[in-house]
Each structure stands twice: as C-alpha cells, then as structure tokens.
Scaffold this motif. Structure first.
Motif, PDB file in Angstrom:
ATOM      1  N   ASP A   1       0.804  -1.220   0.000  1.00 28.56           N
ATOM      2  CA  ASP A   1       0.000   0.000   0.000  1.00 28.56           C
ATOM      3  C   ASP A   1       0.837   1.271   0.000  1.00 28.56           C
ATOM      4  OD1 ASP A   1      -2.151  -1.672  -0.061  1.00 28.56           O
ATOM      5  OD2 ASP A   1      -2.666  -1.455   2.059  1.00 28.56           O
ATOM      6  N   MET A   2       2.158   1.142  -0.033  1.00 33.11           N
ATOM      7  CA  MET A   2       3.102   2.235  -0.320  1.00 33.11           C
ATOM      8  C   MET A   2       2.884   3.494   0.520  1.00 33.11           C
ATOM      9  SD  MET A   2       3.458   1.897  -4.462  1.00 33.11           S
ATOM     10  CE  MET A   2       4.733   3.150  -4.492  1.00 33.11           C
ATOM     11  N   GLY A   3       2.782   3.331   1.817  1.00 36.14           N
ATOM     12  CA  GLY A   3       2.711   4.490   2.693  1.00 36.14           C
ATOM     13  C   GLY A   3       1.320   5.003   2.961  1.00 36.14           C
ATOM     14  N   GLY A   4       0.336   4.513   2.229  1.00 29.37           N
ATOM     15  CA  GLY A   4      -1.043   4.884   2.537  1.00 29.37           C
ATOM     16  C   GLY A   4      -1.549   4.099   3.734  1.00 29.37           C
ATOM     17  N   LYS A   5      -2.774   4.329   4.109  1.00 30.22           N
ATOM     18  CA  LYS A   5      -3.343   3.580   5.223  1.00 30.22           C
ATOM     19  C   LYS A   5      -3.500   2.125   4.798  1.00 30.22           C
ATOM     20  CE  LYS A   5      -7.139   3.435   8.531  1.00 30.22           C
ATOM     21  NZ  LYS A   5      -8.428   4.042   8.960  1.00 30.22           N
ATOM     22  N   PRO A   6      -2.812   1.195   5.468  1.00 30.71           N
ATOM     23  CA  PRO A   6      -2.863  -0.202   5.020  1.00 30.71           C
ATOM     24  C   PRO A   6      -4.244  -0.807   5.213  1.00 30.71           C
ATOM     25  CG  PRO A   6      -1.690  -0.029   7.110  1.00 30.71           C
ATOM     26  CD  PRO A   6      -1.929   1.375   6.641  1.00 30.71           C
ATOM     27  N   ASP A   7      -4.668  -1.558   4.224  1.00 28.03           N
ATOM     28  CA  ASP A   7      -5.964  -2.241   4.284  1.00 28.03           C
ATOM     29  C   ASP A   7      -5.708  -3.726   4.542  1.00 28.03           C
ATOM     30  OD1 ASP A   7      -8.478  -3.231   4.045  1.00 28.03           O
ATOM     31  OD2 ASP A   7      -8.875  -2.439   2.040  1.00 28.03           O
ATOM     32  N   TYR A   8      -5.683  -4.096   5.829  1.00 25.65           N
ATOM     33  CA  TYR A   8      -5.382  -5.475   6.190  1.00 25.65           C
ATOM     34  C   TYR A   8      -6.503  -6.437   5.806  1.00 25.65           C
ATOM     35  CZ  TYR A   8      -1.593  -3.437   8.937  1.00 25.65           C
ATOM     36  OH  TYR A   8      -0.471  -2.748   9.326  1.00 25.65           O
ATOM     37  N   SER A   9      -7.696  -5.913   5.539  1.00 24.78           N
ATOM     38  CA  SER A   9      -8.810  -6.776   5.135  1.00 24.78           C
ATOM     39  C   SER A   9      -8.744  -7.146   3.660  1.00 24.78           C
ATOM     40  CB  SER A   9     -10.149  -6.078   5.427  1.00 24.78           C
ATOM     41  OG  SER A   9     -10.299  -4.919   4.611  1.00 24.78           O
ATOM     42  N   LYS A  10      -7.886  -6.464   2.913  1.00 28.83           N
ATOM     43  CA  LYS A  10      -7.770  -6.718   1.483  1.00 28.83           C
ATOM     44  C   LYS A  10      -6.668  -7.743   1.244  1.00 28.83           C
ATOM     45  CE  LYS A  10      -6.599  -4.404  -2.881  1.00 28.83           C
ATOM     46  NZ  LYS A  10      -6.147  -3.116  -3.495  1.00 28.83           N
ATOM     47  N   PRO A  11      -7.000  -8.939   0.787  1.00 26.87           N
ATOM     48  CA  PRO A  11      -5.966  -9.976   0.610  1.00 26.87           C
ATOM     49  C   PRO A  11      -5.018  -9.622  -0.526  1.00 26.87           C
ATOM     50  CG  PRO A  11      -8.056 -10.706  -0.316  1.00 26.87           C
ATOM     51  CD  PRO A  11      -8.338  -9.400   0.387  1.00 26.87           C
ATOM     52  N   MET A  12      -3.826 -10.192  -0.461  1.00 25.65           N
ATOM     53  CA  MET A  12      -2.859 -10.014  -1.530  1.00 25.65           C
ATOM     54  C   MET A  12      -3.355 -10.726  -2.784  1.00 25.65           C
ATOM     55  SD  MET A  12      -0.288  -8.205  -0.313  1.00 25.65           S
ATOM     56  CE  MET A  12       1.044  -8.557  -1.461  1.00 25.65           C
ATOM     57  N   LYS A  13      -3.257 -10.052  -3.926  1.00 26.05           N
ATOM     58  CA  LYS A  13      -3.643 -10.640  -5.200  1.00 26.05           C
ATOM     59  C   LYS A  13      -2.398 -10.912  -6.036  1.00 26.05           C
ATOM     60  CE  LYS A  13      -8.115  -8.251  -5.325  1.00 26.05           C
ATOM     61  NZ  LYS A  13      -8.992  -7.328  -6.093  1.00 26.05           N
ATOM     62  N   ALA A  14      -2.590 -11.696  -7.094  1.00 24.89           N
ATOM     63  CA  ALA A  14      -1.449 -12.049  -7.941  1.00 24.89           C
ATOM     64  C   ALA A  14      -0.737 -10.817  -8.460  1.00 24.89           C
ATOM     65  CB  ALA A  14      -1.926 -12.928  -9.104  1.00 24.89           C
ATOM     66  N   GLY A  15      -1.507  -9.801  -8.857  1.00 32.46           N
ATOM     67  CA  GLY A  15      -0.896  -8.600  -9.403  1.00 32.46           C
ATOM     68  C   GLY A  15      -0.184  -7.743  -8.386  1.00 32.46           C
ATOM     69  N   ASP A  16      -0.402  -7.999  -7.080  1.00 31.85           N
ATOM     70  CA  ASP A  16       0.259  -7.221  -6.031  1.00 31.85           C
ATOM     71  C   ASP A  16       1.691  -7.676  -5.781  1.00 31.85           C
ATOM     72  OD1 ASP A  16      -2.083  -5.762  -5.555  1.00 31.85           O
ATOM     73  OD2 ASP A  16      -2.800  -7.201  -4.063  1.00 31.85           O
ATOM     74  N   TRP A  17       2.000  -8.943  -6.111  1.00 32.55           N
ATOM     75  CA  TRP A  17       3.254  -9.527  -5.669  1.00 32.55           C
ATOM     76  C   TRP A  17       4.499  -8.997  -6.350  1.00 32.55           C
ATOM     77  CZ3 TRP A  17       3.672 -11.337  -1.156  1.00 32.55           C
ATOM     78  CH2 TRP A  17       2.646 -12.069  -0.556  1.00 32.55           C
ATOM     79  N   PRO A  18       4.491  -8.717  -7.656  1.00 32.51           N
ATOM     80  CA  PRO A  18       5.749  -8.262  -8.269  1.00 32.51           C
ATOM     81  C   PRO A  18       6.336  -7.029  -7.589  1.00 32.51           C
ATOM     82  CG  PRO A  18       4.209  -8.892  -9.973  1.00 32.51           C
ATOM     83  CD  PRO A  18       3.441  -8.938  -8.677  1.00 32.51           C
ATOM     84  N   MET A  19       5.513  -6.012  -7.334  1.00 36.96           N
ATOM     85  CA  MET A  19       6.030  -4.817  -6.690  1.00 36.96           C
ATOM     86  C   MET A  19       6.304  -5.047  -5.207  1.00 36.96           C
ATOM     87  SD  MET A  19       7.152  -1.872  -7.367  1.00 36.96           S
ATOM     88  CE  MET A  19       6.492  -1.579  -9.002  1.00 36.96           C
ATOM     89  N   THR A  20       5.471  -5.849  -4.551  1.00 37.42           N
ATOM     90  CA  THR A  20       5.671  -6.115  -3.128  1.00 37.42           C
ATOM     91  C   THR A  20       6.982  -6.843  -2.886  1.00 37.42           C
ATOM     92  OG1 THR A  20       3.279  -6.211  -2.745  1.00 37.42           O
ATOM     93  CG2 THR A  20       4.689  -7.200  -1.071  1.00 37.42           C
ATOM     94  N   GLN A  21       7.311  -7.838  -3.721  1.00 42.05           N
ATOM     95  CA  GLN A  21       8.576  -8.538  -3.538  1.00 42.05           C
ATOM     96  C   GLN A  21       9.748  -7.616  -3.862  1.00 42.05           C
ATOM     97  OE1 GLN A  21       8.333 -11.983  -6.057  1.00 42.05           O
ATOM     98  NE2 GLN A  21       8.735 -10.856  -7.934  1.00 42.05           N
TER      99      GLN A  21
END
Length: 326
Positions: free
Chosen positions: A198-218
């Motif tokens: 979530d890059m410094g914004g308010k984290p949304d812990y209820s929102k699960p990680m999706k396939a498209g989230d992983w490249p930038m997260t890793q």
C-alpha cells in the motif's frame, strides 16, 4: 515418512537430554540454533499437524518482472552436515527463508540510533567480466547515511563517492529510509507485505494479496533487506514475508564473495518458462548450514559489457559524523 522419522529422532534426543550429565560441556550456539530449527521444521510438517487454512542505489536494487500468478514451491536436494555425519534432505525456499529468520532473531543486537547520527556501512563488491576473460575487480564502498535524512549523506557506489543532499519537503524513499519510519513498519510478516504493497497509505489489512500485487511487493521486500541496518525484528519479518511470495526457487551449490558454501534464493517471473529466456534474477545467498544471510550475486551491464558481481556487507554501525568509523 521422512518428517516422522525426523520427529522420532528429535524425541530420542530429548530422552537423551533428560539423562544428560551436568558436567558435560554445554552445546555451542550454532548447534543449539540448528536443533531449534530442526524442531521448528518438524512441528510445521504436514505429517504432524492437521491441515490449516491459511541500482545498487537508489534503495531498490532488485528489479522484478512479470506478474505473479501462482506460488512456485521448488525443492532441491542439498547436503546438510551435522556433527556426526553428512546427510541429504530436500530443502525448499520457504525452509531457507524461515531458517534465515530464526538465525537473524538469534544473532540480532538492539540498536536505537538518534536522528542526528549516521548509519555507517562497509560493502565489498567483487566482479568479473561475464564468461571470464578479465581480471577480478574489488570495490570497497563505505557510506554514511543520515538517520533521519536531515543531514547530507556521503555514499560510495563501485568506488564512486558523492554527497547526497538532504530530503526536501515531502521527499523520501519507499521502503522508507528514515529510522522513525522504519520503526513504524510491522514485524508481522503478513502485515508487512500489505503495508509495503500500500506504499505508505493507510494499510488495508482486510484486502488480501492478489497475484498482481506480488511483483512490486517482492521488489519492496528485497529493497528493505538491502538495508544493512534495520530495527529489531524487521529483517526476520521480511525474510518470512518473502517466503510467501510467488515465484521463488532454490539454487543449490552457490558460493558467496569469499568462497563460502551457500544456497541461493531467487525470484523467477511467473510464466517465463525458463530463466534462460529472461535476464537472470539476482541471488540472495545463505549459509548452507545455518541459513544465515551471506550476500548477493548479481549482474550489471556497463559500456556494452556484462559483469558477474558478488557483494556483502562487511561492517555496519551507528556513528556520530561522516567519515567516522566504528
């Protein structure tokens, strides 16, 4: 069956421990850490538990490509030596990264730098032209980074030294480099991945990680691990968060910059088929026995030439001024 035999072996060792002679010299820290890790892995085994649901600079050096669509659980066979005799067992990327987290918790020391101080690092980089045909060059990069970014930092990259200006209003890096911001990052692996996503914004812990989230997260997790000095608990959390990233594989029989035997961990773009058709991802190299992080193997291209590169952090400390060494 192998996991059950491992657990039975551990139970026999516990029985022997009850009969242990108090005059016997105590276990070494390394032997004790290995025993804890073996017990930890046996406890996590599906046979013993019911199923659960469950460049260089700037900061981000490891570039990830592609979209992660599914987890790759690649296992290889590596030799693991204990005090009695060598044996062989399958080791996965998850095993190595969780082992690295355990070793980090065992060895980390408390650190609490002041905002007016500097983080000193000494990094050794060795490189040789890809394919050979040239001498090995060694760089010793010493850097002094302002703890809170309010003072000019002095950094070195492949021998090139320069002053880095202070942060302007609203300027910064992601993952953060200011110590006060690093301390706010969670040490829960799942939450850490979401906060970085979530890059410094308010984290949304209820929102699960999706396939498209992983490249930038890793990418962010790898950038975080590139920092030689982190608040207590953050590095081990990052290792465990990386263990959940899709597209991880183990590369056995690696060596670090000083020739020590190691196991490599790298990220393979999902859908690439074979890494030969893509730029080779960087390798994180871990000790083959303790899983302690040793350094990185990478490539760089300059002037039309490609270089094989090995690097590791030789020293790090908190100091009061630029050019001060511990």
């Amino acid at each position: 069956m192998n996991e059950m035999n491992e657990l039975n072996e551990l139970m026999r060792e516990l029985d022997l421990l009850r009969e242990w002679d108090a005059d016997t010299p105590p276990l070494t820290d390394q032997a004790r850490a290995r025993a804890r890790f073996r017990l930890h892995q046996a406890m996590l085994s599906p046979t013993t538990l019911a199923p659960a649901t469950v460049r260089r600079r700037p900061v981000l050096r490891m570039a990830m490509a592609g979209v992660a669509a599914a987890a790759v659980a690649t296992s290889v066979v590596v030799a693991e030596n204990n005090e009695s005799s060598p044996r062989t067992q399958p080791v996965s990327a998850t095993t190595v990264l969780h082992g690295a987290a355990i070793e980090e918790r065992r060895t980390e020391r408390p650190i609490a730098p002041r905002d007016d101080q500097f983080l000193y690092t000494k990094e050794i980089i060795k490189e040789i032209p890809a394919g050979g045909g040239g001498p090995t060059r060694t760089y010793v990069d010493e850097s002094w980074n302002s703890v809170d970014g309010s003072k000019k930092s002095y950094v070195s990259e492949l021998g090139r030294k320069q002053w880095v200006p202070v942060y302007g209003p609203g300027q910064g890096t992601w993952p953060p480099s200011k110590w006060t911001e690093l301390k706010l990052l969670p040490t829960d692996p799942r939450k850490l991945a979401i906060v970085l996503r979530d890059m410094g914004g308010k984290p949304d812990y209820s929102k699960p990680m999706k396939a498209g989230d992983w490249p930038m997260t890793q990418y962010f997790l790898s950038g975080l691990l590139r920092r030689p000095v982190l608040p207590n608990g953050l590095r081990s959390a990052a290792y465990e968060a990386l263990a959940t990233v899709p597209g991880i594989e183990v590369v056995p029989n690696q060596k670090d910059a000083d020739g020590r035997a190691g196991i490599g961990i790298r990220f393979v773009p999902i859908g690439s088929g074979t890494v030969r058709s893509h730029p080779r991802p960087p390798l994180l190299v871990f000790d083959a026995k303790t899983y302690r992080y040793l350094g990185m193997r990478d490539q760089r291209t300059a002037g039309g030439k490609t270089y094989e590169q090995w690097s590791y952090v030789a020293a790090s400390a908190v100091v009061d001024r630029v050019m001060q060494r511990p």
